[in-house]
Design a protein around this motif. Structure first.
Motif, PDB file in Angstrom:
ATOM      1  N   MET A  85       7.791  -1.827   4.340  1.00  0.00           N
ATOM      2  CA  MET A  85       6.471  -1.285   4.654  1.00  0.00           C
ATOM      3  C   MET A  85       6.255  -1.199   6.160  1.00  0.00           C
ATOM      4  O   MET A  85       5.616  -0.260   6.648  1.00  0.00           O
ATOM      5  N   TYR A  86       6.802  -2.152   6.897  1.00  0.00           N
ATOM      6  CA  TYR A  86       6.726  -2.072   8.366  1.00  0.00           C
ATOM      7  C   TYR A  86       7.423  -0.790   8.837  1.00  0.00           C
ATOM      8  O   TYR A  86       6.861  -0.014   9.622  1.00  0.00           O
ATOM      9  N   SER A  87       8.631  -0.567   8.362  1.00  0.00           N
ATOM     10  CA  SER A  87       9.391   0.629   8.749  1.00  0.00           C
ATOM     11  C   SER A  87       8.653   1.896   8.343  1.00  0.00           C
ATOM     12  O   SER A  87       8.640   2.890   9.087  1.00  0.00           O
ATOM     13  N   PHE A  88       8.036   1.879   7.174  1.00  0.00           N
ATOM     14  CA  PHE A  88       7.286   3.037   6.696  1.00  0.00           C
ATOM     15  C   PHE A  88       6.088   3.311   7.608  1.00  0.00           C
ATOM     16  O   PHE A  88       5.780   4.476   7.910  1.00  0.00           O
ATOM     17  N   GLY A  89       5.416   2.262   8.061  1.00  0.00           N
ATOM     18  CA  GLY A  89       4.301   2.438   8.983  1.00  0.00           C
ATOM     19  C   GLY A  89       4.744   3.070  10.294  1.00  0.00           C
ATOM     20  O   GLY A  89       4.079   3.969  10.832  1.00  0.00           O
ATOM     21  N   ILE A  90       5.893   2.614  10.812  1.00  0.00           N
ATOM     22  CA  ILE A  90       6.448   3.216  12.024  1.00  0.00           C
ATOM     23  C   ILE A  90       6.778   4.685  11.785  1.00  0.00           C
ATOM     24  O   ILE A  90       6.525   5.551  12.631  1.00  0.00           O
ATOM     25  N   LEU A  91       7.326   4.984  10.615  1.00  0.00           N
ATOM     26  CA  LEU A  91       7.666   6.364  10.263  1.00  0.00           C
ATOM     27  C   LEU A  91       6.426   7.250  10.267  1.00  0.00           C
ATOM     28  O   LEU A  91       6.451   8.367  10.806  1.00  0.00           O
ATOM     29  N   ILE A  92       5.339   6.782   9.669  1.00  0.00           N
ATOM     30  CA  ILE A  92       4.092   7.557   9.663  1.00  0.00           C
ATOM     31  C   ILE A  92       3.670   7.894  11.090  1.00  0.00           C
ATOM     32  O   ILE A  92       3.367   9.053  11.423  1.00  0.00           O
ATOM     33  N   MET A  93       3.657   6.882  11.953  1.00  0.00           N
ATOM     34  CA  MET A  93       3.182   7.101  13.319  1.00  0.00           C
ATOM     35  C   MET A  93       4.108   8.015  14.105  1.00  0.00           C
ATOM     36  O   MET A  93       3.656   8.833  14.914  1.00  0.00           O
ATOM     37  N   GLU A  94       5.416   7.923  13.867  1.00  0.00           N
ATOM     38  CA  GLU A  94       6.358   8.811  14.549  1.00  0.00           C
ATOM     39  C   GLU A  94       6.175  10.251  14.094  1.00  0.00           C
ATOM     40  O   GLU A  94       6.198  11.181  14.913  1.00  0.00           O
ATOM     41  N   ILE A  95       5.984  10.468  12.805  1.00  0.00           N
ATOM     42  CA  ILE A  95       5.826  11.819  12.277  1.00  0.00           C
ATOM     43  C   ILE A  95       4.597  12.500  12.867  1.00  0.00           C
ATOM     44  O   ILE A  95       4.631  13.701  13.177  1.00  0.00           O
ATOM     45  N   PHE A  96       3.520  11.763  13.052  1.00  0.00           N
ATOM     46  CA  PHE A  96       2.284  12.399  13.502  1.00  0.00           C
ATOM     47  C   PHE A  96       2.051  12.338  15.010  1.00  0.00           C
ATOM     48  O   PHE A  96       1.214  13.093  15.520  1.00  0.00           O
ATOM     49  N   THR A  97       2.780  11.493  15.718  1.00  0.00           N
ATOM     50  CA  THR A  97       2.670  11.497  17.180  1.00  0.00           C
ATOM     51  C   THR A  97       3.850  12.195  17.840  1.00  0.00           C
ATOM     52  O   THR A  97       3.765  12.598  19.006  1.00  0.00           O
ATOM     53  N   GLY A  98       4.965  12.313  17.116  1.00  0.00           N
ATOM     54  CA  GLY A  98       6.162  12.909  17.690  1.00  0.00           C
ATOM     55  C   GLY A  98       6.906  11.982  18.631  1.00  0.00           C
ATOM     56  O   GLY A  98       7.818  12.420  19.340  1.00  0.00           O
ATOM     57  N   ARG A  99       6.571  10.712  18.639  1.00  0.00           N
ATOM     58  CA  ARG A  99       7.205   9.741  19.537  1.00  0.00           C
ATOM     59  C   ARG A  99       8.033   8.729  18.745  1.00  0.00           C
ATOM     60  O   ARG A  99       7.555   8.173  17.762  1.00  0.00           O
ATOM     61  N   ARG A 100       9.244   8.511  19.198  1.00  0.00           N
ATOM     62  CA  ARG A 100      10.076   7.475  18.594  1.00  0.00           C
ATOM     63  C   ARG A 100       9.520   6.096  18.961  1.00  0.00           C
ATOM     64  O   ARG A 100       8.904   5.937  20.020  1.00  0.00           O
ATOM     65  N   PRO A 101       9.796   5.079  18.154  1.00  0.00           N
ATOM     66  CA  PRO A 101       9.378   3.716  18.523  1.00  0.00           C
ATOM     67  C   PRO A 101      10.125   3.195  19.748  1.00  0.00           C
ATOM     68  O   PRO A 101       9.691   2.221  20.376  1.00  0.00           O
ATOM     69  N   THR A 102      11.238   3.832  20.095  1.00  0.00           N
ATOM     70  CA  THR A 102      12.026   3.435  21.263  1.00  0.00           C
ATOM     71  C   THR A 102      11.734   4.325  22.476  1.00  0.00           C
ATOM     72  O   THR A 102      12.492   4.325  23.449  1.00  0.00           O
ATOM     73  N   THR A 140       0.885  -2.962   0.760  1.00  0.00           N
ATOM     74  CA  THR A 140       2.025  -2.685  -0.117  1.00  0.00           C
ATOM     75  C   THR A 140       1.984  -1.209  -0.507  1.00  0.00           C
ATOM     76  O   THR A 140       0.970  -0.533  -0.326  1.00  0.00           O
ATOM     77  N   MET A 141       3.077  -0.719  -1.058  1.00  0.00           N
ATOM     78  CA  MET A 141       3.102   0.693  -1.432  1.00  0.00           C
ATOM     79  C   MET A 141       2.168   0.980  -2.598  1.00  0.00           C
ATOM     80  O   MET A 141       1.698   2.115  -2.754  1.00  0.00           O
ATOM     81  N   ARG A 142       1.868  -0.002  -3.397  1.00  0.00           N
ATOM     82  CA  ARG A 142       0.873   0.196  -4.459  1.00  0.00           C
ATOM     83  C   ARG A 142      -0.460   0.609  -3.841  1.00  0.00           C
ATOM     84  O   ARG A 142      -1.172   1.456  -4.374  1.00  0.00           O
ATOM     85  N   GLN A 143      -0.818  -0.018  -2.730  1.00  0.00           N
ATOM     86  CA  GLN A 143      -2.073   0.292  -2.047  1.00  0.00           C
ATOM     87  C   GLN A 143      -1.990   1.619  -1.291  1.00  0.00           C
ATOM     88  O   GLN A 143      -2.951   2.386  -1.251  1.00  0.00           O
ATOM     89  N   VAL A 144      -0.845   1.879  -0.704  1.00  0.00           N
ATOM     90  CA  VAL A 144      -0.709   3.010   0.212  1.00  0.00           C
ATOM     91  C   VAL A 144      -0.584   4.347  -0.499  1.00  0.00           C
ATOM     92  O   VAL A 144      -1.161   5.347  -0.063  1.00  0.00           O
ATOM     93  N   TYR A 145       0.154   4.399  -1.597  1.00  0.00           N
ATOM     94  CA  TYR A 145       0.445   5.688  -2.230  1.00  0.00           C
ATOM     95  C   TYR A 145      -0.834   6.423  -2.642  1.00  0.00           C
ATOM     96  O   TYR A 145      -1.003   7.615  -2.352  1.00  0.00           O
ATOM     97  N   SER A 146      -1.744   5.734  -3.298  1.00  0.00           N
ATOM     98  CA  SER A 146      -2.983   6.383  -3.730  1.00  0.00           C
ATOM     99  C   SER A 146      -3.838   6.769  -2.530  1.00  0.00           C
ATOM    100  O   SER A 146      -4.506   7.811  -2.544  1.00  0.00           O
ATOM    101  N   LYS A 147      -3.810   5.963  -1.482  1.00  0.00           N
ATOM    102  CA  LYS A 147      -4.583   6.252  -0.274  1.00  0.00           C
ATOM    103  C   LYS A 147      -4.089   7.553   0.375  1.00  0.00           C
ATOM    104  O   LYS A 147      -4.880   8.416   0.759  1.00  0.00           O
ATOM    105  N   LEU A 148      -2.776   7.708   0.469  1.00  0.00           N
ATOM    106  CA  LEU A 148      -2.216   8.890   1.109  1.00  0.00           C
ATOM    107  C   LEU A 148      -2.451  10.156   0.284  1.00  0.00           C
ATOM    108  O   LEU A 148      -2.737  11.224   0.835  1.00  0.00           O
TER     109      LEU A 148
END
Length: 232
Positions: free
Chosen positions: A117-134, A211-219
């Motif tokens: 879920m941590y990695s997924f959160g980073i993925l969301i932010m990278e997709i919408f900001t266009g910036r890598r975590p590095t 958790t993804m149970r919480q996130v999937y319906s939210k998205l």
């Protein structure tokens, strides 16, 4: 896959290769990945931790439907498959890729679906900001998580990847008032909600993550709201 991987779309090596993904396409990709992780974490008879969620492992087919690939680091938790909290067990050391791996893994903590879920959160932010975590922008005292968290909600438009709007209503040369005027209030609220979800998933402490149970319906609810706003 016909359209390669997500990293090639977010970070093309040359300007000639650059093709922008719209907000809806990015939203669809995120939900495709969320669906895959929901299955792995909560629907498999044996819970599965992917351990390496990142754009290079998100493959895109001819319709830009996203597929989660590279299961070389996965861990199965068969002995705990009936446990109420399978994310609490069994560590095998540092897992994943720098910038995407959960920080607790670097300290020898147990493997966890909350690490995914941590990695997924980073993925969301990278997709919408266009910036890598590095990204070099993030010096040792900063991070992509902090960059997004401090911008929300008032300054969300300052951190978004502006190419996300080029494919919908604007040319790449359009900036200023016309650019901002193209964003409806409802769309902006949805973008804030998406990035807030990314921040919540990538909290420093595993206990604070969704958790993804919480996130999937939210998205999926956010996507429906964006579609209604575009049709209005």
């Amino acid at each position: 896959m016909p359209n390669g991987n997500l990293d090639g779309w977010l970070h093309p090596e040359t300007e000639i290769q650059k093709s922008s993904l719209t907000i809806i396409q990015r939203m669809n990709i995120i939900i495709d990945v969320a669906s895959a992780l929901h299955y792995l974490h909560h629907q498999c008879p044996t819970p599965i931790i992917h351990c390496d969620i990142k754009p290079q492992n998100i493959l895109l087919d001819e319709d830009l439907t996203a597929h989660l690939g590279d299961f070389g680091l996965v861990r199965l938790l068969p002995e705990f498959s009936n446990a109420p909290e399978p994310h609490l067990f069994s560590s095998l050391g540092v897992m994943g890729t720098i910038g995407y791996a959960a920080p607790e893994y670097g300290m020898g903590s147990k493997l966890s679906i909350l690490g995914d879920m941590y990695s997924f959160g980073i993925l969301i932010m990278e997709i919408f900001t266009g910036r890598r975590p590095t990204d070099p922008l993030f010096h040792p005292s900063s991070s992509l998580h902090h960059f997004v968290e401090t911008a929300l909600p008032e300054n969300v438009m300052e951190i978004l990847d502006k190419t996300a709007f080029h494919g919908e209503k604007m040319s790449k040369a359009t900036y200023g008032e016309e650019y901002w005027a193209s964003i409806k209030k409802e769309q902006m609220e949805c973008l804030v909600g998406i990035l807030e979800t990314g921040v919540a998933c990538s909290a420093e402490s595993p206990r604070d993550r969704l958790t993804m149970r919480q996130v999937y319906s939210k998205l999926t609810a956010i996507r429906e709201k964006i579609l209604r706003a575009e049709d209005a």
